[in-house]
Design a protein around this motif. Structure first.
Motif, PDB file in Angstrom:
ATOM      1  N   ASP A   1       0.856  -1.192   0.000  1.00  0.00           N
ATOM      2  CA  ASP A   1       0.000   0.000   0.000  1.00  0.00           C
ATOM      3  C   ASP A   1       0.891   1.240   0.000  1.00  0.00           C
ATOM      4  O   ASP A   1       1.584   1.528   0.978  1.00  0.00           O
ATOM      5  N   LEU A   2       0.860   1.988  -1.073  1.00  0.00           N
ATOM      6  CA  LEU A   2       1.732   3.155  -1.227  1.00  0.00           C
ATOM      7  C   LEU A   2       1.407   4.238  -0.219  1.00  0.00           C
ATOM      8  O   LEU A   2       2.298   4.810   0.421  1.00  0.00           O
ATOM      9  N   LEU A   3       0.098   4.550  -0.054  1.00  0.00           N
ATOM     10  CA  LEU A   3      -0.292   5.629   0.858  1.00  0.00           C
ATOM     11  C   LEU A   3       0.011   5.272   2.304  1.00  0.00           C
ATOM     12  O   LEU A   3       0.395   6.131   3.108  1.00  0.00           O
ATOM     13  N   LYS A   4      -0.190   3.992   2.628  1.00  0.00           N
ATOM     14  CA  LYS A   4       0.113   3.554   3.993  1.00  0.00           C
ATOM     15  C   LYS A   4       1.610   3.700   4.287  1.00  0.00           C
ATOM     16  O   LYS A   4       2.009   4.165   5.367  1.00  0.00           O
ATOM     17  N   ALA A   5       2.397   3.307   3.336  1.00  0.00           N
ATOM     18  CA  ALA A   5       3.850   3.437   3.537  1.00  0.00           C
ATOM     19  C   ALA A   5       4.250   4.900   3.697  1.00  0.00           C
ATOM     20  O   ALA A   5       5.089   5.255   4.534  1.00  0.00           O
ATOM     21  N   GLU A   6       3.629   5.774   2.898  1.00  0.00           N
ATOM     22  CA  GLU A   6       3.943   7.195   3.020  1.00  0.00           C
ATOM     23  C   GLU A   6       3.550   7.733   4.377  1.00  0.00           C
ATOM     24  O   GLU A   6       4.283   8.531   4.981  1.00  0.00           O
ATOM     25  N   ALA A   7       2.385   7.289   4.887  1.00  0.00           N
ATOM     26  CA  ALA A   7       1.946   7.750   6.203  1.00  0.00           C
ATOM     27  C   ALA A   7       2.871   7.262   7.297  1.00  0.00           C
ATOM     28  O   ALA A   7       3.177   7.991   8.260  1.00  0.00           O
ATOM     29  N   VAL A   8       3.327   6.022   7.181  1.00  0.00           N
ATOM     30  CA  VAL A   8       4.246   5.476   8.197  1.00  0.00           C
ATOM     31  C   VAL A   8       5.547   6.254   8.202  1.00  0.00           C
ATOM     32  O   VAL A   8       6.089   6.624   9.267  1.00  0.00           O
ATOM     33  N   LEU A   9       6.091   6.538   7.041  1.00  0.00           N
ATOM     34  CA  LEU A   9       7.352   7.293   6.973  1.00  0.00           C
ATOM     35  C   LEU A   9       7.191   8.696   7.542  1.00  0.00           C
ATOM     36  O   LEU A   9       8.070   9.203   8.247  1.00  0.00           O
ATOM     37  N   THR A  10       6.030   9.332   7.233  1.00  0.00           N
ATOM     38  CA  THR A  10       5.795  10.684   7.758  1.00  0.00           C
ATOM     39  C   THR A  10       5.704  10.652   9.266  1.00  0.00           C
ATOM     40  O   THR A  10       6.253  11.532   9.961  1.00  0.00           O
ATOM     41  N   GLU A  11       5.050   9.661   9.797  1.00  0.00           N
ATOM     42  CA  GLU A  11       4.897   9.549  11.258  1.00  0.00           C
ATOM     43  C   GLU A  11       6.248   9.335  11.930  1.00  0.00           C
ATOM     44  O   GLU A  11       6.545   9.931  12.971  1.00  0.00           O
ATOM     45  N   ILE A  12       7.084   8.461  11.345  1.00  0.00           N
ATOM     46  CA  ILE A  12       8.411   8.177  11.955  1.00  0.00           C
ATOM     47  C   ILE A  12       9.256   9.443  11.995  1.00  0.00           C
ATOM     48  O   ILE A  12       9.898   9.762  13.009  1.00  0.00           O
TER      49      ILE A  12
ATOM     50  N   VAL B   1      16.180   6.821  12.342  1.00  0.00           N
ATOM     51  CA  VAL B   1      15.113   6.712  11.346  1.00  0.00           C
ATOM     52  C   VAL B   1      15.241   5.414  10.556  1.00  0.00           C
ATOM     53  O   VAL B   1      14.252   4.710  10.284  1.00  0.00           O
ATOM     54  N   THR B   2      16.444   5.065  10.172  1.00  0.00           N
ATOM     55  CA  THR B   2      16.663   3.824   9.428  1.00  0.00           C
ATOM     56  C   THR B   2      16.211   2.609  10.239  1.00  0.00           C
ATOM     57  O   THR B   2      15.536   1.689   9.722  1.00  0.00           O
ATOM     58  N   LYS B   3      16.547   2.590  11.513  1.00  0.00           N
ATOM     59  CA  LYS B   3      16.151   1.473  12.378  1.00  0.00           C
ATOM     60  C   LYS B   3      14.632   1.415  12.545  1.00  0.00           C
ATOM     61  O   LYS B   3      14.004   0.344  12.455  1.00  0.00           O
ATOM     62  N   GLU B   4      14.039   2.569  12.779  1.00  0.00           N
ATOM     63  CA  GLU B   4      12.591   2.603  13.021  1.00  0.00           C
ATOM     64  C   GLU B   4      11.788   2.237  11.771  1.00  0.00           C
ATOM     65  O   GLU B   4      10.730   1.594  11.854  1.00  0.00           O
TER      66      GLU B   4
ATOM     67  N   ARG C   1       8.920  -0.650  11.839  1.00  0.00           N
ATOM     68  CA  ARG C   1       7.524  -0.311  11.543  1.00  0.00           C
ATOM     69  C   ARG C   1       7.045  -1.007  10.274  1.00  0.00           C
ATOM     70  O   ARG C   1       5.889  -1.463  10.212  1.00  0.00           O
ATOM     71  N   PHE C   2       7.867  -1.089   9.269  1.00  0.00           N
ATOM     72  CA  PHE C   2       7.458  -1.791   8.043  1.00  0.00           C
ATOM     73  C   PHE C   2       7.167  -3.261   8.331  1.00  0.00           C
ATOM     74  O   PHE C   2       6.229  -3.855   7.774  1.00  0.00           O
ATOM     75  N   ASP C   3       7.948  -3.838   9.209  1.00  0.00           N
ATOM     76  CA  ASP C   3       7.690  -5.240   9.560  1.00  0.00           C
ATOM     77  C   ASP C   3       6.356  -5.384  10.289  1.00  0.00           C
ATOM     78  O   ASP C   3       5.586  -6.333  10.038  1.00  0.00           O
TER      79      ASP C   3
ATOM     80  N   ILE D   1      10.120  -4.751   2.159  1.00  0.00           N
ATOM     81  CA  ILE D   1      11.273  -3.964   1.680  1.00  0.00           C
ATOM     82  C   ILE D   1      11.974  -4.834   0.651  1.00  0.00           C
ATOM     83  O   ILE D   1      12.652  -5.807   1.003  1.00  0.00           O
ATOM     84  N   PRO D   2      11.761  -4.554  -0.634  1.00  0.00           N
ATOM     85  CA  PRO D   2      12.346  -5.408  -1.671  1.00  0.00           C
ATOM     86  C   PRO D   2      13.869  -5.418  -1.595  1.00  0.00           C
ATOM     87  O   PRO D   2      14.517  -4.449  -1.195  1.00  0.00           O
ATOM     88  N   PHE D   3      14.395  -6.546  -1.988  1.00  0.00           N
ATOM     89  CA  PHE D   3      15.837  -6.658  -2.087  1.00  0.00           C
ATOM     90  C   PHE D   3      16.147  -7.421  -3.358  1.00  0.00           C
ATOM     91  O   PHE D   3      15.304  -8.175  -3.867  1.00  0.00           O
ATOM     92  N   PRO D   4      17.252  -7.265  -3.936  1.00  0.00           N
ATOM     93  CA  PRO D   4      17.559  -7.904  -5.213  1.00  0.00           C
ATOM     94  C   PRO D   4      17.473  -9.430  -5.114  1.00  0.00           C
ATOM     95  O   PRO D   4      17.982 -10.042  -4.165  1.00  0.00           O
ATOM     96  N   GLN D   5      16.766 -10.035  -6.062  1.00  0.00           N
ATOM     97  CA  GLN D   5      16.639 -11.484  -6.139  1.00  0.00           C
ATOM     98  C   GLN D   5      16.983 -11.935  -7.542  1.00  0.00           C
ATOM     99  O   GLN D   5      16.845 -11.167  -8.509  1.00  0.00           O
TER     100      GLN D   5
END
Length: 568
Positions: free
Chosen positions: A477-488, A533-536, A540-542, A548-552
């Motif tokens: 969810d793009l908007l949810k992710a944006e809201a989480v980042l703004t909150e952090i 911020v990186t840790k949080e 929170r994403f978890d 959090i995509p990673f190369p596969q």
């Protein structure tokens, strides 16, 4: 104008050698002694080799003297030189005759007597000419004295040679059994008198030379040419007196005259070390003289110099106190906000102010002691030029240090990338800068390398932006992710409200949707916000189920079909 040099040489040699020629003519007659008394004649075959040599030389001198009367110019000079050489040959032959006793004693005594008369006449003549020439030198100007001194030097040389010849005559008489006790006493008194007079001249000219040296060091440029000419005249007169004293000391040693004091004077004036210095008596005389001079100096100058040293010490103490006071005043002045000085500039002015006061105090103290500072400052200037050429790299660092102080690209405590090194600026001088790396290493970088390269000051500004990028999956969810980042970001206490943080969808990447997160923080909080911020975000994403995509990389294996026996 005095006696011209060439004329003097001709006149001296002519008078002396004509007298010698007269002597030798008499000798030639004396050698042809009567056959009744000696059974020997100059034409007899029994004449020995030395007699023939004396006769030959005597005849040569007679012929040369007669030719000299009609000669002129360079020919006359050549004849005079030849006469001088023949006279030496005559004395050499006479010495051999006396040593071998190849001629009857009576004839040898007659020959030596004629040589003694020649020496006496030459001595009287030379002394008279020296006296006259000395008066002319004393009354002449410095420009004229140099020419007269050349003549004076030649006269002194001839007098020394004649004196040596006179002593040789006395020794010949003693070898021939003639009682010369009275002649030795008279000659000894003469040598002692000349030693006293010549040594007094040496001491006088040596003192005058020292006084002229002092006057030259303190005189203005307009007077130096005159003083230098006077110095040259005194130096030449001193050299003449020293040469005369040396020849007299040699004779004095043979006469067993105490010459230790005169040898001490020669050593003090010339500074040349000879075998005489090894003589215990001479060495004790030198030590005694130095000791007496040292005690005299202490008695006459010690109170004055002790007072000067006390004044010097007091000036240094006051200078030290003033330097400390100056540092305190300057340190309080440079911290003023109106001046806006960097810490490096402050340290520079504080240290320099104290050092300037201290150097001025030392110079004032040295001037009070009596030291002339002008030659010292001139010497420092010349030495500075020489050192400048030798230390060009150091001066380049110094100039770069001044530019860094003026333009202030960084200050103590800043994190910089400079001179190929990154770290915190620990200290700086006018030559180099000390940088402490993040792993606590100390690196000293020349200022020229820093000024000649790119300087990156990380902590120069009080506020910095933290640039971070976070990616989510395309299925999240793009908007949810944006809201989480703004909150952090907004909830972090170190993130500034103004300027506002930037949180935007930035890139639709190959395997993720990337957000840029750019909060503003105080410079000192940069790394704390970055790490927090990186840790949080990960935590929170978890919890929110955001990936959090990673190369596969998918690997597909294709198995080939079975191949027949023929390979088809």
């Amino acid at each position: 104008m005095g006696i011209r040099r060439i004329g003097l040489r001709r006149f001296c040699i002519t008078v002396l050698l004509l007298l010698s020629a007269t002597v030798c003519a008499n000798e030639e007659k004396a050698l042809a002694y009567d056959a009744d008394t000696t059974s020997v004649n100059t034409t007899a075959p029994s004449v020995n080799r030395i007699e023939q040599q004396l006769n030959t030389i005597a005849q040569d001198i007679k012929d040369l003297s007669q030719t000299l009367n009609t000669a002129a110019g360079e020919e006359k000079d050549a004849l005079q030189l030849k006469l001088f050489q023949k006279n030496d040959d005559l004395r050499s032959a006479l010495s051999n005759a006396i040593r071998n006793k190849s001629i009857p004693q009576g004839e040898l005594i007659a020959l030596v007597t004629q040589q003694d008369k020649y020496s006496i006449g030459a001595t009287e003549y030379l002394e008279d000419k020296i006296k006259t020439l000395s008066e002319q030198i004393d009354n002449a100007k410095n420009e004229e004295r140099l020419a007269l001194l050349n003549d004076y030097q030649e006269l002194q040389f001839y007098l020394s040679q004649v004196t040596i010849a006179s002593w040789q005559n006395i020794k010949w008489f003693r070898q021939l059994g003639v009682d010369e006790s009275e002649a030795i006493v008279s000659f000894r008194l003469l040598i002692e008198q000349r030693l006293r007079l010549t040594s007094a001249s040496v001491e006088y000219f040596y003192q005058q030379l020292g006084l002229l040296d002092k006057q030259l060091s303190a005189s203005p440029e307009s007077e130096k040419s005159t003083l230098q000419l006077s110095q040259l005249v005194i130096k030449q007169r001193l050299d003449i007196s020293v040469d005369s004293l040396k020849s007299l000391v040699v004779i004095a040693d043979q006469l067993e005259i105490d010459s230790a004091e005169y040898k001490r004077l020669l050593f003090e004036v010339t500074g040349s070390i000879t075998q005489d210095i090894l003589n215990l008596e001479v060495l004790l005389t030198i030590i005694s003289h130095w000791s007496a001079n040292a005690w005299d100096w202490v008695a006459n100058n010690a109170p004055q110099h002790l007072f000067q040293l006390m004044v010097f010490g007091l000036i240094l103490l006051v200078a030290k106190m003033l330097a400390q006071i100056t540092r305190k005043i300057v340190s309080k002045t440079v911290v003023s906000e109106n001046l806006k000085m960097s810490q490096l500039m402050r340290d520079f002015f504080i240290g320099m102010s104290g050092n300037v006061v201290w150097v001025i105090g030392i110079m004032v103290g040295l001037s009070q002691v009596g030291l002339n500072l002008a030659p010292i400052l001139t010497g420092f200037g010349i030495a500075g030029v020489i050192i400048g050429f030798a230390l060009q790299d150091t001066l380049s660092n110094f100039a770069a240090g001044m530019m860094l102080l003026i333009y202030r690209p960084f200050d103590v405590g800043d994190f910089v990338f400079a001179g190929g090194v990154d770290g915190k600026v620990a200290s700086m001088s006018l030559v180099n800068t000390t940088i402490k790396t993040f792993d606590n290493q100390i690196i000293i970088v020349p200022n020229s390398k820093i000024w000649g390269d790119v300087i990156k000051n990380v902590t120069h500004e009080r506020v910095r932006r933290v640039d971070m990028v976070f990616g989510i999956g395309y299925s999240d969810d793009l908007l949810k992710a944006e809201a989480v980042l703004t909150e952090i970001v907004t909830e972090h206490e170190s993130v500034l409200k103004t300027p506002e943080p930037i949180i935007k969808v930035h890139t639709l990447n190959t395997s993720s949707v990337d957000f840029i997160v750019r909060p503003w923080v105080r410079t000192d909080d940069y790394w704390d916000v970055y790490w927090d911020v990186t840790k949080e975000v990960k935590l929170r994403f978890d919890r929110e189920g955001i990936s959090i995509p990673f190369p596969q990389q998918d690997v597909h294996l294709h198995m080939p079909e079975k191949v027949d026996e023929k390979g088809i």
